[in-house]
Design a protein around this motif. Structure first.
Motif, PDB file in Angstrom:
ATOM      1  N   VAL A 186       0.820  -1.270   0.131  1.00 55.24           N
ATOM      2  CA  VAL A 186       0.048   0.019  -0.099  1.00 55.24           C
ATOM      3  C   VAL A 186       0.936   1.172  -0.179  1.00 55.24           C
ATOM      4  O   VAL A 186       0.627   2.219  -0.859  1.00 55.24           O
ATOM      5  N   GLU A 187       1.860   1.287   0.670  1.00 60.00           N
ATOM      6  CA  GLU A 187       2.881   2.346   0.742  1.00 60.00           C
ATOM      7  C   GLU A 187       3.660   2.683  -0.528  1.00 60.00           C
ATOM      8  O   GLU A 187       3.415   3.947  -0.845  1.00 60.00           O
ATOM      9  N   ARG A 188       4.067   1.535  -1.254  1.00 58.14           N
ATOM     10  CA  ARG A 188       4.648   1.671  -2.354  1.00 58.14           C
ATOM     11  C   ARG A 188       3.616   2.493  -3.376  1.00 58.14           C
ATOM     12  O   ARG A 188       3.844   3.031  -4.261  1.00 58.14           O
ATOM     13  N   ARG A 189       2.324   1.872  -3.520  1.00 58.30           N
ATOM     14  CA  ARG A 189       1.326   2.182  -4.373  1.00 58.30           C
ATOM     15  C   ARG A 189       0.799   3.571  -4.054  1.00 58.30           C
ATOM     16  O   ARG A 189       0.466   4.333  -5.171  1.00 58.30           O
ATOM     17  N   THR A 190       0.717   4.046  -3.024  1.00 61.30           N
ATOM     18  CA  THR A 190       0.614   5.383  -2.645  1.00 61.30           C
ATOM     19  C   THR A 190       1.537   6.279  -3.205  1.00 61.30           C
ATOM     20  O   THR A 190       1.366   7.431  -3.592  1.00 61.30           O
ATOM     21  N   GLN A 191       2.895   6.054  -2.829  1.00 62.67           N
ATOM     22  CA  GLN A 191       3.932   6.982  -3.170  1.00 62.67           C
ATOM     23  C   GLN A 191       3.969   7.117  -4.628  1.00 62.67           C
ATOM     24  O   GLN A 191       4.266   8.134  -4.943  1.00 62.67           O
ATOM     25  N   ASP A 192       3.991   6.150  -5.587  1.00 61.22           N
ATOM     26  CA  ASP A 192       3.812   6.329  -6.863  1.00 61.22           C
ATOM     27  C   ASP A 192       3.084   5.331  -7.627  1.00 61.22           C
ATOM     28  O   ASP A 192       3.379   4.255  -8.065  1.00 61.22           O
ATOM     29  N   ARG A 193       1.715   5.632  -7.764  1.00 63.41           N
ATOM     30  CA  ARG A 193       0.535   4.964  -8.289  1.00 63.41           C
ATOM     31  C   ARG A 193       1.011   4.388  -9.778  1.00 63.41           C
ATOM     32  O   ARG A 193       0.681   3.299 -10.090  1.00 63.41           O
ATOM     33  N   PRO A 194       1.118   5.165 -10.569  1.00 63.63           N
ATOM     34  CA  PRO A 194       1.435   4.816 -12.061  1.00 63.63           C
ATOM     35  C   PRO A 194       2.501   3.901 -12.141  1.00 63.63           C
ATOM     36  O   PRO A 194       2.272   2.879 -12.780  1.00 63.63           O
ATOM     37  N   LYS A 195       3.855   4.068 -11.278  1.00 63.89           N
ATOM     38  CA  LYS A 195       4.509   3.251 -11.228  1.00 63.89           C
ATOM     39  C   LYS A 195       4.354   1.922 -10.698  1.00 63.89           C
ATOM     40  O   LYS A 195       4.653   0.751 -11.271  1.00 63.89           O
ATOM     41  N   TRP A 196       3.728   1.974  -9.684  1.00 64.65           N
ATOM     42  CA  TRP A 196       3.195   0.659  -9.146  1.00 64.65           C
ATOM     43  C   TRP A 196       2.248  -0.166 -10.130  1.00 64.65           C
ATOM     44  O   TRP A 196       2.569  -1.425 -10.196  1.00 64.65           O
TER      45      TRP A 196
END
Length: 188
Positions: free
Chosen positions: A50-60
């Protein structure tokens, strides 16, 4: 999310208007690691996602498109354009809604509800599904729903509707057109 939605529908409203059930790459029955689900996914791993997805959603989403579509698996060919199309569809959704949905999928325990399903059920899952690991989802679902037939696709990612479309459609048509009772036992 579809597996959870249909399972919850059946537990709330019954099966009077439903004759059969198909679960394709389902996330049920329960993903979270707990005392009574020791094989589940650790909460810390979920929180990191969730943290990775929140930090850079397009990249995730871009980083997760290749495993979703089975890039690099034997016999699987998905164009970069199709993966890009999938990412773009995901990015059109509300960021909050996608996190809330992911949380619901991760935390909701459908095990008891699944044992109450008394419909002929087809469960299809890929053995290379990284979004809904087969050992937590497909195989466990087939054990919980007694009147089910389980088919596991070799080199099958979560996006079976793209990567295995012809086989998936044939299996679904066979199930839909078959008798009302499942004739074959669960298979792997």
């Amino acid at each position: 999310m579809g597996s959870g939605e249909v399972i919850r529908y059946l537990s709330r409203y019954g099966s009077d208007r439903v004759s059969r059930l198909a679960i394709l790459s389902g996330t049920a029955p329960f993903l979270q690691k707990t005392e009574d689900n020791p094989e589940g996914i650790e909460p810390s791993m979920y929180d990191q996602m969730v943290e990775r997805r929140t930090q850079d959603r397009p990249k995730w989403f871009a980083d997760n498109a290749p495993p979703f579509f089975g890039a690099g698996l034997p016999g699987i060919s998905t164009s970069p354009e199709r993966m890009q199309w999938g990412v773009q569809m995901c990015l059109q959704c509300s960021a909050k809604a996608t996190i809330d949905c992911c949380e619901a999928v991760y935390q909701t325990d459908f095990r008891a509800e699944m044992t109450d399903i008394k419909l002929p059920t087809l469960i299809i899952h890929g053995d290379a599904d990284q979004s809904a690991p087969v050992h937590l989802c497909g195989r466990k679902s087939s054990q919980l729903i007694l009147d089910s037939r389980y088919i596991e696709y070799e080199n099958g990612p979560h996006g079976l509707f793209i990567t295995h479309a012809d086989r998936l459609n044939a299996d679904l048509l066979h199930f839909i057109c078959g008798s009302s009772r499942m004739a074959a036992p669960a298979s792997r």
